[in-house]
Write an enzyme that holds these catalytic residues in place. Structure first.
Site, mmCIF file in Angstrom:
data_model
loop_
_atom_site.group_PDB
_atom_site.id
_atom_site.type_symbol
_atom_site.label_atom_id
_atom_site.label_comp_id
_atom_site.label_asym_id
_atom_site.label_seq_id
_atom_site.Cartn_x
_atom_site.Cartn_y
_atom_site.Cartn_z
ATOM 1 C CD GLU A 25 -15.280 -23.520 25.899
ATOM 2 O OE1 GLU A 25 -14.938 -24.046 26.958
ATOM 3 O OE2 GLU A 25 -16.021 -24.054 25.072
ATOM 4 N NE ARG A 81 -3.634 2.570 0.837
ATOM 5 C CZ ARG A 81 -4.623 3.008 0.062
ATOM 6 N NH1 ARG A 81 -4.924 2.374 -1.071
ATOM 7 N NH2 ARG A 81 -5.310 4.064 0.418
ATOM 8 C CD GLN A 90 10.116 6.715 13.195
ATOM 9 O OE1 GLN A 90 9.572 7.355 14.090
ATOM 10 N NE2 GLN A 90 11.367 6.928 12.842
ATOM 11 C CG LEU A 103 -5.556 -4.382 5.600
ATOM 12 C CD1 LEU A 103 -4.447 -4.851 6.525
ATOM 13 C CD2 LEU A 103 -6.452 -5.559 5.263
#
Lengths: 392, 248
Positions: free
Chosen positions: A369, A274, A285, A344
């Site tokens: 759980e 990208r 960074q 993204l």
């Protein structure tokens, strides 16, 4: 993600694995690459479980593989089992959940608490996935506190009569048998409730925004007659279901790393391709900081699991260890999926990439759980001696 | 029925290979090795044949000690036993085929499978050379295979079409993609793989007929050029395709 995925192993942790363990991982990975990744997003959107994969998973040996051979198992160790869970959950948490329920929540209690006839009747066909199981513990009003369950059993001639309702039961609408936990004279007992028993119902729960490629239902029990031979004789009290949860949590602690690895690998690849401000966003960074954090946490999670597995194999694992691994790995995996979504940008919300699906799934995995909070209190009790969840 | 499969270990097809310091072979550092993908079709066909007709399957490979890992992959798929002609030397196709033929002569199989080529050196020679050394019939690039009694009917891929040929056992078959769908090694097979025997042999022939004198990577692709982002760029694009790239 592409099928070029080679796993995430920054610390050369493969050196800790045997050739068989690595082969079991590879074969599960190949299966997920070829059979799961191409179709899973469709099932996620359609809110269906890819049932067509069940026989293939059985053929590979993914159900109850740690059990001895006479019961349809293969006798693989717990590290190999964990690696398998990573690969399945890299496909989808729903797929891993299916395997966890069949192996850890259903085959395990029959193996651990069943008599020889029950084991021979159920375990080999469950390993071949000719019989599907589900596990009924949670009730609408009793989640973290299962000891308060209302579902009860009453002794009658030749067996028991069960009444009550269970909720959030993975696989219940397609199960041939349910391990139902119910109070008999105030003490929790396990019963094998078969599909055709009169008064047994499994309505599907609709409207989930998480674990959509997994079938969830209720269990309704209305004067269900369960014959004597379907009582699990080997355990009374909450330790029965809790020991099953411990098996399943063990698999989750590993599995969620798979979802995290898939999101990390996707984010890394995306950040290198990208271009913004004429450079790949991986040049920035803040992006690198995210990627490094993700990799760092995955590596710590792997180390925790690898040792947890060795402890389980040599009998030194405590259930509090499992709580810590489940608690930590669910937390970091969910954070990693969300970070991948950020890297993204808008593309992160599309079904073209797996990150939003994994992030949504892990919202459930973090609380089922044993919630994050319950695991905190389990460990808290272990180190302080004070059970904070029993305030009153 | 005795069924032999000759397999080869190759660098993973997704590995970025580097040329080693000697300029004649690849640098093995960081390379993961896999079973040659075409050989998986050969293994699968052998297993199917055994399931249908009974018998025994054996894989044979020539190479370093590390090739045992690939032999065990074939074991995990269901192959019964393995033979490794162990050598650290780089053998050319001729030498590999001579070694394989010497081993196969002792086994005397009814059918011998190969992948149509190994994806590392791409010579596509070993199956036919081996057949020649054994004086056997050979059918290459096979996408469908039927065996009735000793009659072999094979469908081959040819340019722009298919060719059906018949032959008879014993025969050498080289497998092409499409012949079958190789199975996943199942967990049971993986756990049994360790206990299956791998026999080691010394190479019987090492006198290569060809020598690699240099190896290099292809030139990198030149950088792309963006001429414009809408229809006004088309005339310039056409001019460049005609005058610079000379492709139209």
């Amino acid at each position: 993600m592409s099928t070029n995925y080679k796993g995430v192993d920054y610390f050369n942790l493969d050196e800790l694995l045997s050739e068989e363990e690595k082969m079991i991982r590879e074969t599960t990975r190949d299966f997920v690459n070829s059979e799961v990744l191409p179709i899973i997003e469709h099932h996620n959107q359609a809110m269906t479980f890819p049932k067509e994969l069940i026989p293939k998973m059985a053929e590979i040996g993914l159900f109850g593989p740690t059990l001895p051979e006479q019961y349809g198992g293969i006798g693989i160790n717990n590290v190999a089992y964990g690696l398998m869970m990573i690969e399945l959950e890299r496909g989808d948490s729903g797929l891993r959940s299916f395997a966890s329920v069949q192996s850890a929540l259903c085959m395990y209690p029959i193996f651990a608490f069943g008599n020889e006839e029950q084991k021979m009747k159920w375990l080999p066909p469950m390993a071949r996935a000719e019989k599907i199981g589900c596990f009924g513990l949670t009730e609408p009003d009793y989640g973290s506190n299962p000891g308060g369950m209302i579902t009860n059993a009453q002794k009658c001639d030749g067996g028991y009569v069960l009444n009550g309702a269970k909720m959030w039961i993975t696989n219940s609408p397609i199960a041939d048998v349910a391990i139902v936990w119910a109070k008999l004279d105030g003490v929790v007992n396990g019963f094998l409730v078969e599909r055709e028993f009169k008064g047994f119902g499994t309505p599907e729960m609709k409207g989930k925004l998480s674990l959509r490629a997994s079938i969830t239902g209720e269990i309704t029990l209305q004067d269900v007659f369960v014959p004597e031979e379907n009582l699990l004789p080997g355990v009374q009290g909450l330790k029965g279901p809790l020991s099953c949860l411990n098996q399943a949590r063990y698999g989750i602690a590993w599995g969620v790393l798979g979802a995290a690895m898939e999101c990390y690998a996707t984010a890394l690849e995306y950040s290198l391709s990208r271009i913004q401000f004429d450079v790949p966003i991986a040049s920035f960074q803040m992006t690198q900081e995210k990627l490094v954090w993700m990799l760092n946490e995955i590596t710590k999670g792997q180390l925790m699991c690898y040792h947890l597995g060795r402890m389980k194999d040599n009998g030194t694992m405590k259930h509090q260890h499992v709580s810590m691994a489940k608690r930590n790995n669910c937390e970091i995996a969910l954070t990693i999926c969300r970070m991948a979504r950020e890297i993204l940008g808008a593309n992160g919300i599309l079904d073209e990439y797996p990150v939003m699906r994994h992030a949504n799934n892990l919202e459930s995995v973090k609380t089922y759980e044993g919630t994050h909070e319950m695991h905190t209190l389990i460990i808290g009790e272990d180190i302080t001696g004070i059970p904070a969840f029993r305030v009153s | 029925m005795k069924i032999a499969v000759c397999i080869s270990q190759v660098p993973d097809t997704t590995t970025k290979v580097k040329v080693g310091g000697n300029g004649k072979s690849i640098d093995p550092a960081g390379v993961t090795y896999i079973i040659n993908p075409y050989d998986e079709f050969a293994v699968e066909e052998a297993l199917k044949l055994k399931e249908k007709n009974g018998g025994e399957t054996v894989v044979i490979s020539v190479g370093r000690d590390g090739v045992k890992e690939t032999i065990r992959k074939a074991f995990a798929m269901g192959i019964d036993k393995g033979i490794l002609v162990k050598t650290d030397n780089e053998l050319d196709s001729y030498s590999v085929a001579r070694n394989l033929a010497d081993v196969l002569k002792e086994i005397n199989p009814d059918i011998i499978f190969f992948g149509k080529q190994s994806v590392d050196y791409d010579d596509s020679q070993v199956s036919t050379l081996t057949a020649e050394f054994l004086g056997l019939r050979s059918v290459s690039v096979v996408v469908d295979l039927k065996i009735e009694g000793s009659t072999v009917t094979a469908e081959r891929e040819i340019e722009g079409g298919k060719e059906i040929v018949t032959s008879s056992l014993p025969v050498v078959i080289s497998a092409q993609k499409g012949l079958n769908n190789p199975r996943y090694p199942n967990l049971k097979g993986i756990m049994q793989a360790k206990s299956k025997p791998i026999e080691e042999k010394q190479p019987s022939f090492t006198d290569n007929k060809t020598e690699v004198i240099s190896m290099r990577l292809p030139h990198g692709k030149s950088k792309g050029k963006i001429i414009g982002t809408d229809a006004t760029a088309v005339p310039e694009l056409v001019r460049l395709l005609r005058e610079e790239a000379k492709v139209i």
